[in-house]
Scaffold this active site. Structure first.
Site, PDB file in Angstrom:
ATOM      1  N   LYS A  70      37.786  33.751  43.590  1.00 17.40           N
ATOM      2  CA  LYS A  70      37.370  34.473  44.903  1.00 17.40           C
ATOM      3  C   LYS A  70      38.334  35.534  45.399  1.00 17.40           C
ATOM      4  CE  LYS A  70      34.646  30.825  46.415  1.00 17.40           C
ATOM      5  NZ  LYS A  70      34.397  29.548  47.346  1.00 17.40           N
ATOM      6  N   GLY A  71      39.684  35.169  44.867  1.00 14.40           N
ATOM      7  CA  GLY A  71      40.986  35.729  45.640  1.00 14.40           C
ATOM      8  C   GLY A  71      40.980  37.259  45.456  1.00 14.40           C
ATOM      9  N   ASP A 101      44.589  38.500  42.396  1.00 13.89           N
ATOM     10  CA  ASP A 101      45.453  38.128  43.725  1.00 13.89           C
ATOM     11  C   ASP A 101      46.520  37.928  43.447  1.00 13.89           C
ATOM     12  OD1 ASP A 101      45.016  35.585  42.922  1.00 13.89           O
ATOM     13  OD2 ASP A 101      43.621  35.109  44.678  1.00 13.89           O
ATOM     14  N   ASP A 126      51.421  33.193  40.069  1.00 17.90           N
ATOM     15  CA  ASP A 126      52.244  32.076  40.419  1.00 17.90           C
ATOM     16  C   ASP A 126      52.985  31.336  39.391  1.00 17.90           C
ATOM     17  OD1 ASP A 126      53.442  29.900  41.795  1.00 17.90           O
ATOM     18  OD2 ASP A 126      51.729  29.191  42.826  1.00 17.90           O
ATOM     19  N   PHE A 148      53.974  29.278  50.007  1.00 19.11           N
ATOM     20  CA  PHE A 148      52.594  29.573  50.000  1.00 19.11           C
ATOM     21  C   PHE A 148      52.227  30.766  50.995  1.00 19.11           C
ATOM     22  CE2 PHE A 148      48.217  28.304  50.700  1.00 19.11           C
ATOM     23  CZ  PHE A 148      47.685  28.269  49.301  1.00 19.11           C
ATOM     24  N   VAL A 149      51.265  31.461  50.348  1.00 17.42           N
ATOM     25  CA  VAL A 149      50.820  32.562  51.490  1.00 17.42           C
ATOM     26  C   VAL A 149      49.437  32.750  51.536  1.00 17.42           C
ATOM     27  CG1 VAL A 149      52.806  33.827  51.082  1.00 17.42           C
ATOM     28  CG2 VAL A 149      50.997  34.071  49.458  1.00 17.42           C
ATOM     29  N   ASP A 180      43.573  32.362  49.950  1.00 19.31           N
ATOM     30  CA  ASP A 180      43.150  31.100  51.247  1.00 19.31           C
ATOM     31  C   ASP A 180      43.849  30.129  51.268  1.00 19.31           C
ATOM     32  OD1 ASP A 180      42.187  30.343  48.562  1.00 19.31           O
ATOM     33  OD2 ASP A 180      41.262  28.756  49.823  1.00 19.31           O
TER      34      ASP A 180
END
Ligand code: IMP
Ligand code: MG
Length: 178
Positions: free
Chosen positions: A48-49, A104, A107, A156-157, A163
């Site tokens: 979804k990001g 999005d 990582d 973590f953002v 989300d």
């Protein structure tokens, strides 16, 4: 009755403002518009990001473009590391098409590197990647990102599509939690 404790995390600081994000999207849209001026393009948004990045980018594209979406889950466990599971596949056949994956955040790189391999196996004409946020120095699966929005630290953002337990995606800026 057992009382459940709920940990409430708060947004601690804005890392990247709405204005910085808007400017960056315009910059990247310009690059994409000149690269695909004479070509058809299929934008593949990763749900979804990436839903907010895709919609902001879409409004600034001036090329022959269609949009499709995929939803995938990545597995990080030792047994199944390096695997992704398709939750929702593309609707269109991408063979012989120019593909732009829009994600999005990068990582560990697991999601994007596996996704790229998967889409390559469907014989597109070309594949490029636009990733809005790239975490510095912690990638395990190295992959070249053709268009990267912002390099950020390892924390973590949330916000701008990202989300924490399903929350905060709607924030128009990128923030840290504490
Ligand atoms: P990777 O496979 O480790 O590169 O992870 C990518 C996915 O993990 C992203 O698509 C996000 O869904 C999630 N993710 C990684 N870091 C963050 C973060 O800081 N905030 C929210 N989601 C994150
Ligand atoms: Mg994701």
């Amino acid at each position: 009755m057992l009382l459940q404790k709920r940990v409430i995390l708060k947004i601690s600081k804005t890392l990247i403002t709405q204005e910085e994000i808007e400017n960056k999207i315009s910059e990247i849209a310009d690059l994409i518009n000149s690269k695909y001026k004479k070509e058809e393009l299929v934008v593949v948004g990763i749900l979804k990001g990436a839903f907010i990045v895709v919609s902001d980018l879409a409004k600034q594209l001036d090329v022959d473009v269609t949009f499709d979406f995929m939803s995938i889950k990545s597995y990080y466990g030792s047994e199944s590391s390096g695997q992704i599971k398709i939750v929702k596949d593309l609707e269109y056949d991408i063979s012989n098409k120019n593909i732009l994956i829009v994600e999005d955040i990068y990582d560990t790189g697991l999601t994007l590197s596996n996704l790229k391999k998967l889409l390559e196996s469907r014989n597109p004409k070309s594949i490029e990647i636009f990733c809005m946020f790239v975490k510095k120095g912690i990638s395990k699966d190295h992959i070249d990102i053709d268009y990267s929005g912002f390099e950020i630290g390892p924390d973590f953002v949330v916000g701008y599509g990202l989300d924490y337990n399903g929350k905060y995606r709607e924030l128009p800026y990128l923030a840290a939690l504490s």
